[in-house]
Scaffold this active site. Structure first.
Site, PDB file in Angstrom:
ATOM      1  N   GLY A  28       0.335  32.786 -39.035  1.00  0.00           N
ATOM      2  CA  GLY A  28      -0.273  32.914 -40.360  1.00  0.00           C
ATOM      3  C   GLY A  28       0.275  34.142 -41.061  1.00  0.00           C
ATOM      4  N   GLY A  29      -0.470  35.230 -40.977  1.00  0.00           N
ATOM      5  CA  GLY A  29      -0.145  36.466 -41.706  1.00  0.00           C
ATOM      6  C   GLY A  29       1.314  36.889 -41.610  1.00  0.00           C
ATOM      7  CD  GLU A  77      -3.559  28.211 -35.109  1.00  0.00           C
ATOM      8  OE1 GLU A  77      -2.665  28.995 -35.399  1.00  0.00           O
ATOM      9  OE2 GLU A  77      -4.266  27.635 -35.951  1.00  0.00           O
ATOM     10  CB  SER A  90      -3.158  38.066 -34.205  1.00  0.00           C
ATOM     11  OG  SER A  90      -4.307  38.032 -35.027  1.00  0.00           O
ATOM     12  CG  ASN A 111      -1.196  27.868 -41.910  1.00  0.00           C
ATOM     13  OD1 ASN A 111      -1.128  27.513 -43.088  1.00  0.00           O
ATOM     14  ND2 ASN A 111      -2.340  27.889 -41.225  1.00  0.00           N
ATOM     15  CD1 TRP A 112       3.979  30.685 -44.979  1.00  0.00           C
ATOM     16  CD2 TRP A 112       4.795  29.921 -46.924  1.00  0.00           C
ATOM     17  NE1 TRP A 112       5.337  30.825 -44.946  1.00  0.00           N
ATOM     18  CE2 TRP A 112       5.875  30.366 -46.123  1.00  0.00           C
ATOM     19  CE3 TRP A 112       5.075  29.399 -48.188  1.00  0.00           C
ATOM     20  CZ2 TRP A 112       7.197  30.302 -46.549  1.00  0.00           C
ATOM     21  CZ3 TRP A 112       6.390  29.326 -48.616  1.00  0.00           C
ATOM     22  CH2 TRP A 112       7.435  29.773 -47.801  1.00  0.00           C
TER      23      TRP A 112
HETATM   24  P1  PGA Z   1      -2.686  34.480 -38.061  1.00  0.00           P
HETATM   25  O1  PGA Z   1      -3.047  32.952 -38.410  1.00  0.00           O
HETATM   26  O2  PGA Z   1      -1.296  34.487 -37.498  1.00  0.00           O
HETATM   27  O3  PGA Z   1      -2.794  35.203 -39.375  1.00  0.00           O
HETATM   28  O4  PGA Z   1      -3.696  34.945 -37.061  1.00  0.00           O
HETATM   29  C1  PGA Z   1      -2.658  31.902 -37.557  1.00  0.00           C
HETATM   30  C2  PGA Z   1      -3.129  30.583 -38.128  1.00  0.00           C
HETATM   31  O5  PGA Z   1      -4.185  30.526 -38.751  1.00  0.00           O
HETATM   32  O6  PGA Z   1      -2.446  29.551 -37.970  1.00  0.00           O
END
Ligand code: PGA
Length: 251
Positions: free
Chosen positions: A234-235, A167, A213, A9-10
């Site tokens: 995400g990150g 999540e 994360s 997820n960018w």
């Molecule tokens: P993150 O985000 O991996 O940066 O914690 C996950 C997400 O929001 O789908």
């Protein structure tokens, strides 16, 4: 039996040029990843160009949101069939950031999910409790409300186009991952809820991703849990190397 999904997820990152460069770098890094669905979710404006670049590769395309109407006077919205038109096979729905900042509710998530399914997309439906909810022992009741509301009225066949993402809000972008056991406990609970909403065979088949994360060094532990079928990242999905390392969790 359940093919794992690793989805990036960018969020609101990357220009068209940056998104295209990222998938060009990613493709050769993941071309040998087998038995896993690899998905990237760029911003709307980059979808069509990224779609061209990933054609004939094992990288698939998702959007980050959609509207539930097919067309009409709905300024600023994007319909599921337009996402298909842009090359998407998936759409993320009800991400906690949309719930938190853009007024998304279980009702709107439900409408969007049904519309996405009707358009032939796979809907990645997100749920998760906040830190305050976890600390006050409300995790299971919050998840139950979100799952039953977001997935209300779906047929068994519809569930074939649903991927659930658990999540925990306190783990998103914070560097704090749920422990393997904490995640597994909620995933197993979600699977039971799906069995109640549909039936056991639907529950056995539905993919439930963990998000919050996820990094190359914690993905293996999470993926070794019996009810964790993938990750929404995400990150760590913003760099080709770290996302490819996550996609290669089983190698
Ligand atoms: P993150 O985000 O991996 O940066 O914690 C996950 C997400 O929001 O789908």
């Amino acid at each position: 039996m359940r093919i794992p999904v690793i989805a990036g997820n960018w969020k609101l990152f990357k220009t068209i040029g940056e998104a295209v460069a990222m998938v060009r770098e990613l493709k050769p890094l993941v071309e040998k990843c087998e038995d896993v669905e690899i998905v990237v979710a760029p911003v709307f404006t980059a979808l069509s160009r990224v779609s061209d670049v990933i054609a004939c590769s094992n990288v698939k395309l998702a959007a980050q949101d959609c509207y539930w109407e097919e067309e009409g006077a709905f300024t600023g919205e994007v319909a599921p069939k337009l996402l298909k038109d842009a090359g998407c096979g998936y759409v993320i729905i009800g991400h906690s950031e949309r719930r938190q900042y853009f007024g998304e509710t279980d009702l709107t998530v439900n409408r969007k999910t049904k519309a996405a399914i009707a358009a032939g997309l796979q809907a990645i439906v997100c749920v998760g409790e906040s830190l305050a909810e976890r600390e006050s022992d409300q995790t299971f009741s919050v998840i139950e409300t979100q799952i039953t509301g977001s997935l209300a009225g779906l047929s068994a066949a519809d569930f074939g186009q649903v991927i659930i993402a658990y999540e925990p809000v306190w783990a998103i972008g914070t560097g704090k991952t749920a422990s393997d056991d904490q995640a597994q406990e909620v995933h197993a609970f979600i699977r039971q809820l799906v069995a109640k909403l549909a039936d056991q065979s639907v529950a056995d088949a539905v993919r439930i991703l963990y998000g919050g994360s996820v990094k190359p060094d914690n993905v293996k532990g999470l993926m070794s849990q019996p009810d964790i079928d993938g990750a929404l990242v995400g990150g760590a999905s913003l760099k080709a190397e770290s996302f490819a390392a996550i996609a290669a969790f089983n190698s």
